[in-house]
Scaffold this motif. Structure first.
Motif, mmCIF file in Angstrom:
data_model
loop_
_atom_site.group_PDB
_atom_site.id
_atom_site.type_symbol
_atom_site.label_atom_id
_atom_site.label_comp_id
_atom_site.label_asym_id
_atom_site.label_seq_id
_atom_site.Cartn_x
_atom_site.Cartn_y
_atom_site.Cartn_z
ATOM 1 N N UNK A 96 -2.906 -2.470 0.856
ATOM 2 C CA UNK A 96 -1.594 -2.131 0.099
ATOM 3 C C UNK A 96 -2.177 -0.747 0.004
ATOM 4 N N UNK A 97 -0.703 -0.605 0.332
ATOM 5 C CA UNK A 97 0.560 0.946 -0.346
ATOM 6 C C UNK A 97 0.356 1.479 1.221
ATOM 7 N N UNK A 98 0.555 0.377 2.027
ATOM 8 C CA UNK A 98 0.797 1.005 3.773
ATOM 9 C C UNK A 98 2.410 1.209 4.101
ATOM 10 N N UNK B 125 6.856 -12.782 6.145
ATOM 11 C CA UNK B 125 5.800 -12.608 5.667
ATOM 12 C C UNK B 125 4.821 -11.235 5.478
ATOM 13 N N UNK B 126 4.412 -11.201 4.789
ATOM 14 C CA UNK B 126 3.281 -10.080 4.482
ATOM 15 C C UNK B 126 1.775 -9.991 3.695
ATOM 16 N N UNK B 127 1.193 -10.012 3.611
ATOM 17 C CA UNK B 127 -0.381 -9.673 3.167
ATOM 18 C C UNK B 127 -1.609 -8.652 3.356
ATOM 19 N N UNK B 128 -2.146 -8.697 2.050
ATOM 20 C CA UNK B 128 -3.093 -7.332 2.324
ATOM 21 C C UNK B 128 -4.380 -8.528 3.047
ATOM 22 N N UNK C 128 -5.988 4.425 -1.545
ATOM 23 C CA UNK C 128 -4.123 3.433 -1.970
ATOM 24 C C UNK C 128 -3.113 3.376 -0.927
ATOM 25 N N UNK C 129 -3.081 5.072 0.084
ATOM 26 C CA UNK C 129 -2.311 4.927 1.095
ATOM 27 C C UNK C 129 -0.925 5.526 0.810
ATOM 28 N N UNK C 130 0.107 5.072 1.578
ATOM 29 C CA UNK C 130 1.235 6.252 1.603
ATOM 30 C C UNK C 130 1.172 5.662 0.219
ATOM 31 N N UNK C 131 1.273 5.390 -0.524
ATOM 32 C CA UNK C 131 2.309 4.599 -2.041
ATOM 33 C C UNK C 131 1.373 5.564 -2.996
ATOM 34 N N UNK C 132 -0.039 5.836 -2.978
ATOM 35 C CA UNK C 132 -0.977 6.731 -3.418
ATOM 36 C C UNK C 132 -0.715 8.110 -3.297
ATOM 37 N N UNK C 133 -0.419 8.143 -2.298
ATOM 38 C CA UNK C 133 0.269 10.120 -2.121
ATOM 39 C C UNK C 133 1.511 10.277 -2.551
#
Length: 514
Positions: free
Chosen positions: A226-228, A334-337, A411-416
């Motif tokens: 999530x958040x990548x 398609x995308x998934x975590x 939370x990766x890039x979104x958290x940043x």
């Protein structure tokens, strides 16, 4: 009368012109040339009615500069009379009504010859007045032997030509508008979602993967925490594909109630279920010719996965409540975590659909796998914060940046991004003119930072002073910015959010410029 072979040849030329995709101006010219071949006239004009004004679109036997003129029917009685009649109009040779083309006959280079025979016909398309066709000659009474049916036939062909050219022009305009809109949406999406920021080997490989598969129509399965930035990867794929000028339709499967999931994907007919008060196209139909992005595909209900598989394999969909199949041409991303392989083993995801989706898998790395891009990301998000929050350019204290490098970013890039937005707001509240994010603004507790090795006594004794450490960090940032922008000082200044002159002074003080 015109000989039959000549007349038939003229009709053939007109028919060929109407059935081909030649430019409109060429169709108009061929039409008036054919009329001159068949009818005993010295000049022909084809005029299109635009906002109540007659505009020549093709001329034969008249001065070429007339093509740029405009004729108001109220100022030209003959043209007004032609427009007022649904039948061909013949003007007596001794009429007092001035001819709009007196002195404009190409046969007379002195531009003194007057028209002595004149007739014309209004042009209608579906009961709508669209223009006029005029015939002129120097010889009086020359049109007496021309029957109205022949003129009316030419008028019908002229009207059809105007209609066809107008339709083609409208289609071209609509296509251009659609392409412009698609490009605008792509740009808007890039501004909203951001860019793939960073120059690490990990990011470079990701960009290469995107470029490689973007030009194909292969199904792509994007995986990652999530958040990548999985949605950003999907949008970048579409923007670089051959379908970039078509729609990118996004559907979040995680936010899709199972009761309406099938309708969202495939559409429904009126009365197919309670609440279906009208027909509705599904996402597959909306994406026809473009790309369908199914985010969080791992959340799709198991019962719907078989129908999705059929749509992907056969390129056919069926609206809920309909017995008709509709073919669609859709490129699926398609995308998934989730780990879909584990979901297949657990019986929560169909194995055949899983293999159909992962024709080309792309794994988006977590931020902790490319922390060398953190400086780039911080600069990008701080620039975004400036425009989104309406604050002055925001700086980042070296201690705060060091703390960001020590954090493990679950939370990766979104958290940043969100963390820097909050910190920018706090810093701007304290220092509105020159906000600087300091360590307390980040809100990172000691427990959230990755443990760092304790320095031994020798290393502690050799640690540089704070001023030296700051200057060393500033020097490193400037060198990195110059390297990224190939030595362009103006571009480096923009990336560092500094005035060019201030950057030059700082670089000189740090020994980086003479």
């Amino acid at each position: 009368m015109t000989p039959a072979p000549l007349r038939d040849h003229a009709w053939l030329k007109i028919a060929v012109g109407l059935s081909t995709s030649m430019p409109g101006e060429l169709q108009f010219r061929r039409l008036v040339q054919a009329i001159c071949e068949v009818l005993p006239c010295d000049a022909v004009s084809l005029l299109q009615l635009r906002d109540g004004i007659l505009v020549p679109v093709a001329l034969q036997g008249l001065a070429p500069e007339l093509i740029g003129h405009q004729f108001r029917p109220s100022e030209h009685p003959r043209l007004a009379a032609i427009l007022a009649s649904r039948e061909p109009v013949r003007f007596p040779d001794d009429t007092d009504l001035p001819d709009p083309f007196d002195g404009w006959l190409a046969i007379d280079p002195e531009r003194r010859a007057d028209v002595h025979a004149c007739m014309g016909c209004s042009l209608y398309v579906d009961h709508q007045l669209v223009g006029a066709l005029t015939l002129d000659a120097l010889t009086p009474g020359v049109f007496d032997t021309v029957d109205d049916m022949t003129v009316a036939a030419f008028a019908a062909l002229a009207a059809a030509t105007l209609r066809n050219v107008a339709l083609l022009h409208s289609l071209e305009q609509a296509k251009a508008q659609q392409q412009a809109l698609a490009q605008e949406l792509v740009q808007e999406a890039r501004q909203r979602e951001g860019e793939l920021v960073g120059q690490s080997p990990v990011l470079q490989r990701l960009r290469q993967e995107i470029r490689l598969v973007a030009s194909t129509d292969l199904a792509v399965l994007i995986t990652g925490e999530t958040g990548t930035g999985k949605e950003l990867v999907a949008r970048t794929l579409h923007a670089q594909s051959r379908r970039a000028d078509q729609a990118l339709v996004h559907l979040n499967c995680a936010a899709l109630p199972e009761s309406i999931a099938e309708s969202e994907l495939f559409g429904h007919c009126k009365g197919a279920f309670t609440g279906a008060v009208s027909e509705r196209a599904g996402k597959f139909e909306l994406a026809d010719g473009g790309t369908l992005f199914l985010d969080e595909i791992g959340e799709l209900p198991l019962a719907l996965q078989a129908k999705l598989l059929r749509a992907l394999q056969q390129g056919e969909i069926q609206r809920v409540g309909s017995d008709k199949l509709k073919r669609v041409n859709v490129r699926l991303i398609a995308a998934t975590n989730r780990d879909l392989a584990q979901e297949v083993d657990a019986g929560r995801f169909r194995a055949d659909l899983y293999h159909r989706l992962k024709v080309y898998p792309i794994a988006v790395p977590p931020l902790r796998a490319h922390l060398e891009d953190l400086d780039h990301l911080c600069g990008y998000f701080l620039q975004q914060a400036r425009s989104r929050l309406g604050v002055a350019p925001v700086g980042l204290h070296p201690e705060a940046l060091a703390a960001l490098h020590q954090y493990d970013w679950p939370g990766n890039v979104r958290e940043l991004e969100h963390l820097l937005l909050r910190a920018s707001l706090k810093a701007a509240q304290q220092e509105p003119t020159r906000p600087l994010i300091r360590l307390p603004h980040l809100g990172l507790s000691a427990g959230t930072l990755a443990p760092q090795p304790m320095p031994d006594a020798q290393r502690v004794n050799n640690l540089p002073g704070l001023r030296d450490a700051v200057e060393q960090y500033q020097r490193q940032l400037i060198e990195q910015a110059l390297a990224r922008h190939e030595g362009n000082w103006s571009a480096a200044a923009r990336a560092l959010q500094l005035d060019r002159a201030n950057l030059n002074r700082l670089a000189k003080r740090l020994g980086l410029a003479s």
